[in-house]
Design an enzyme around this catalytic site. Structure first.
Site, PDB file in Angstrom:
ATOM      1  N   HIS A  55       0.802  -1.224   0.000  1.00  0.00           N
ATOM      2  CA  HIS A  55       0.000   0.000   0.000  1.00  0.00           C
ATOM      3  C   HIS A  55       0.832   1.270   0.000  1.00  0.00           C
ATOM      4  O   HIS A  55       0.285   2.369  -0.088  1.00  0.00           O
ATOM      5  CB  HIS A  55      -0.953   0.021   1.203  1.00  0.00           C
ATOM      6  CG  HIS A  55      -0.246   0.260   2.497  1.00  0.00           C
ATOM      7  ND1 HIS A  55       0.430  -0.728   3.151  1.00  0.00           N
ATOM      8  CD2 HIS A  55      -0.090   1.380   3.231  1.00  0.00           C
ATOM      9  CE1 HIS A  55       0.968  -0.234   4.243  1.00  0.00           C
ATOM     10  NE2 HIS A  55       0.673   1.046   4.321  1.00  0.00           N
TER      11      HIS A  55
HETATM   12  C1  UD1 Z   1      -2.449   4.887   6.007  1.00  0.00           C
HETATM   13  C2  UD1 Z   1      -1.164   5.456   6.595  1.00  0.00           C
HETATM   14  C3  UD1 Z   1      -0.059   4.424   6.489  1.00  0.00           C
HETATM   15  C4  UD1 Z   1      -0.483   3.099   7.103  1.00  0.00           C
HETATM   16  C5  UD1 Z   1      -1.771   2.647   6.431  1.00  0.00           C
HETATM   17  C6  UD1 Z   1      -2.295   1.339   6.964  1.00  0.00           C
HETATM   18  C7  UD1 Z   1      -0.863   7.897   6.407  1.00  0.00           C
HETATM   19  C8  UD1 Z   1      -0.125   8.976   5.701  1.00  0.00           C
HETATM   20  N1  UD1 Z   1      -0.742   6.666   5.896  1.00  0.00           N
HETATM   21  O1  UD1 Z   1      -2.209   4.689   4.613  1.00  0.00           O
HETATM   22  O2  UD1 Z   1       1.086   4.893   7.171  1.00  0.00           O
HETATM   23  O3  UD1 Z   1       0.536   2.164   6.939  1.00  0.00           O
HETATM   24  O4  UD1 Z   1      -2.767   3.656   6.631  1.00  0.00           O
HETATM   25  O5  UD1 Z   1      -3.349   0.878   6.161  1.00  0.00           O
HETATM   26  O6  UD1 Z   1      -1.524   8.176   7.380  1.00  0.00           O
HETATM   27  N2  UD1 Z   1      -9.556   4.248   1.853  1.00  0.00           N
HETATM   28  C9  UD1 Z   1     -10.762   3.605   1.666  1.00  0.00           C
HETATM   29  N3  UD1 Z   1     -11.305   2.977   2.751  1.00  0.00           N
HETATM   30  C10 UD1 Z   1     -10.705   2.971   3.976  1.00  0.00           C
HETATM   31  C11 UD1 Z   1      -9.471   3.623   4.134  1.00  0.00           C
HETATM   32  C12 UD1 Z   1      -8.910   4.261   3.051  1.00  0.00           C
HETATM   33  O7  UD1 Z   1     -11.327   3.587   0.592  1.00  0.00           O
HETATM   34  O8  UD1 Z   1     -11.253   2.390   4.925  1.00  0.00           O
HETATM   35  C13 UD1 Z   1      -8.979   4.975   0.729  1.00  0.00           C
HETATM   36  C14 UD1 Z   1      -8.898   6.461   1.036  1.00  0.00           C
HETATM   37  O9  UD1 Z   1     -10.051   7.111   0.717  1.00  0.00           O
HETATM   38  C15 UD1 Z   1      -7.716   6.890   0.219  1.00  0.00           C
HETATM   39  C16 UD1 Z   1      -6.822   5.643   0.180  1.00  0.00           C
HETATM   40  O10 UD1 Z   1      -7.647   4.547   0.523  1.00  0.00           O
HETATM   41  O11 UD1 Z   1      -8.077   7.239  -1.077  1.00  0.00           O
HETATM   42  C17 UD1 Z   1      -5.665   5.767   1.132  1.00  0.00           C
HETATM   43  O12 UD1 Z   1      -6.112   5.966   2.456  1.00  0.00           O
HETATM   44  P1  UD1 Z   1      -5.231   6.832   3.515  1.00  0.00           P
HETATM   45  O13 UD1 Z   1      -5.844   6.768   4.856  1.00  0.00           O
HETATM   46  O14 UD1 Z   1      -4.903   8.152   2.935  1.00  0.00           O
HETATM   47  O15 UD1 Z   1      -3.835   6.120   3.572  1.00  0.00           O
HETATM   48  P2  UD1 Z   1      -3.410   4.591   3.579  1.00  0.00           P
HETATM   49  O16 UD1 Z   1      -2.826   4.298   2.254  1.00  0.00           O
HETATM   50  O17 UD1 Z   1      -4.457   3.688   4.108  1.00  0.00           O
END
Ligand code: UD1
Length: 364
Positions: free
Chosen positions: A205
């Site tokens: 990820h």
């Molecule tokens: C975040 C953390 C990362 C951690 C990871 C664990 C930051 C900068 N990054 O990354 O350090 O290792 O979590 O998973 O805080 N999304 C969904 N559904 C969800 C969660 C996220 O669709 O339940 C989508 C979001 O809308 C976004 C993407 O996934 O477009 C990334 O989500 P985001 O929380 O920004 O970061 P992660 O990649 O999950």
């Protein structure tokens, strides 16, 4: 005394669970604030259920799909409002995600003491949002709880006062050890038609691997090479799924032999899956630690790690994303090469207890 813990993403939930138990055991006033950074059932509520976490006292709604900086500022604003309502004496933040730094800064700006659990880890790679989150959080924390001794050294090198730093061990491992038995009962191997040691597990990820089409294509080349030798189970993170679709690579990935794609798994299924695997391929931080304790080889698809003890004592091999290098390492593991591992100091299931002792002795 009233303590507020701030969580927002999947790995935060595993880290806070043993502390919540400890506070409950000692009847300490505690509120749980969920920032809403992760919101899908499989990334959030499922973990609350499996880990027995209480319903959050404050469940905020985080804006997503915005830049990292925008998300940090947005989170800080909404956490501040929640803290002004709850008025805790101490705020606990865990790990290195945007919710961590936002929680720490919100508390600090309101004059509330901050404890950072998993302080001092450094990859020395400022292009990782997590590295910036770690540095900013540590700078303003009043209690810095570390999981390995390299972290103490990093903090001292940054000029942080020795009397704020406490080497207590790893709360994520507290959770692993207390859920290991339950995880053995998971039916995931049967459901995916896997036999023990007959497959590897993959998680991906990190923006550096999945936010850019070229890097992602390189990963797919690697999966084709490994899939020719062993089954790969790949629970797909929402960020990774979105990018696969937007790069138009979903068709190609689904055509890779021996690749089993699943939705994000719950804690117990994933623990069972890792335990039974021949090896794990990952770009996650926490999984490098969990595989060390499970004694399962971990092939880390990054150029660095902020958790060096998993290399010096554990099962971790940081191999970058070089196809030739990775396939060589995987080949050896498929043939049955063993990796020797030692459990790092204080990764013994008692980290939360140690944190509690420090907090009560210092705050009373
Ligand atoms: C975040 C953390 C990362 C951690 C990871 C664990 C930051 C900068 N990054 O990354 O350090 O290792 O979590 O998973 O805080 N999304 C969904 N559904 C969800 C969660 C996220 O669709 O339940 C989508 C979001 O809308 C976004 C993407 O996934 O477009 C990334 O989500 P985001 O929380 O920004 O970061 P992660 O990649 O999950």
């Amino acid at each position: 005394m009233k303590i507020a813990s701030i969580v927002g993403t999947r790995p935060n939930f595993m880290k806070i669970a043993p502390l919540v138990t400890e506070f409950k055991r000692h009847k300490i006033g505690h509120v749980l604030i969920h920032t809403g950074q992760h919101y899908d059932f499989s990334m959030s509520r499922l973990f609350f259920e499996e880990l027995g976490l209480p319903k959050p006292d404050e469940h905020l709604v985080c804006q997503t799909g915005i830049g990292v900086d925008e998300q940090r500022s947005f989170l800080k604003k909404i956490i501040k409002v929640a803290l002004e309502r709850q008025k805790p004496d101490l705020v606990i933040v865990v790990g290195d995600v945007n919710s961590t730094v936002a929680g720490a800064e919100a508390a600090h700006e309101l004059g509330i003491k901050v404890a950072h659990v998993e302080a001092g880890l450094r990859s020395f790679d400022n292009t990782m949002p997590e590295e910036i989150n770690r540095i900013r959080t540590d700078k303003i924390s009043d209690f810095l709880f570390t999981t390995e001794k390299s972290a103490n050294k990093n903090l001292l090198n940054e000029g942080i006062s020795r009397d704020k730093i406490f080497f207590v061990g790893n709360v994520m491992i507290d959770t692993l050890l207390s859920h290991r038995k339950k995880a053995e009962k998971s039916k995931i191997l049967g459901q995916l038609k896997l036999r023990k040691k007959g497959y590897c597990v993959l998680t991906l990820h990190r923006p550096s691997n999945v936010d850019n089409r070229k890097s992602f294509e390189n990963i797919l080349d690697i999966l084709e090479a490994i899939g020719a030798k062993i089954k790969i189970v790949f629970p797909l993170h929402p960020r990774t799924k979105k990018n696969l679709e937007s790069f138009g690579l979903d068709k190609r990935i689904r055509s890779i032999d021996n690749l089993i794609i699943t939705k994000p798994l719950g804690y117990l299924d994933f623990l069972c899956l890792m335990s039974g695997s021949r090896f794990v391929l990952t770009d996650s931080g926490g999984i490098q630690e969990e595989t060390t304790v499970l004694g399962v080889p971990c092939v880390t698809l990054r150029n660095n790690t902020e958790r060096p003890v998993t290399i010096s004592q554990g099962t971790n091999m940081v191999v970058s994303t070089d196809k030739a290098k990775i396939t060589r390492v995987c080949q050896r593991l498929i043939k049955g090469d063993a990796v020797k591992a030692k459990i790092p100091q204080f990764w013994d299931g008692k980290a939360a207890e140690r944190i509690f002792k420090v907090l009560t002795s210092k705050l009373n």
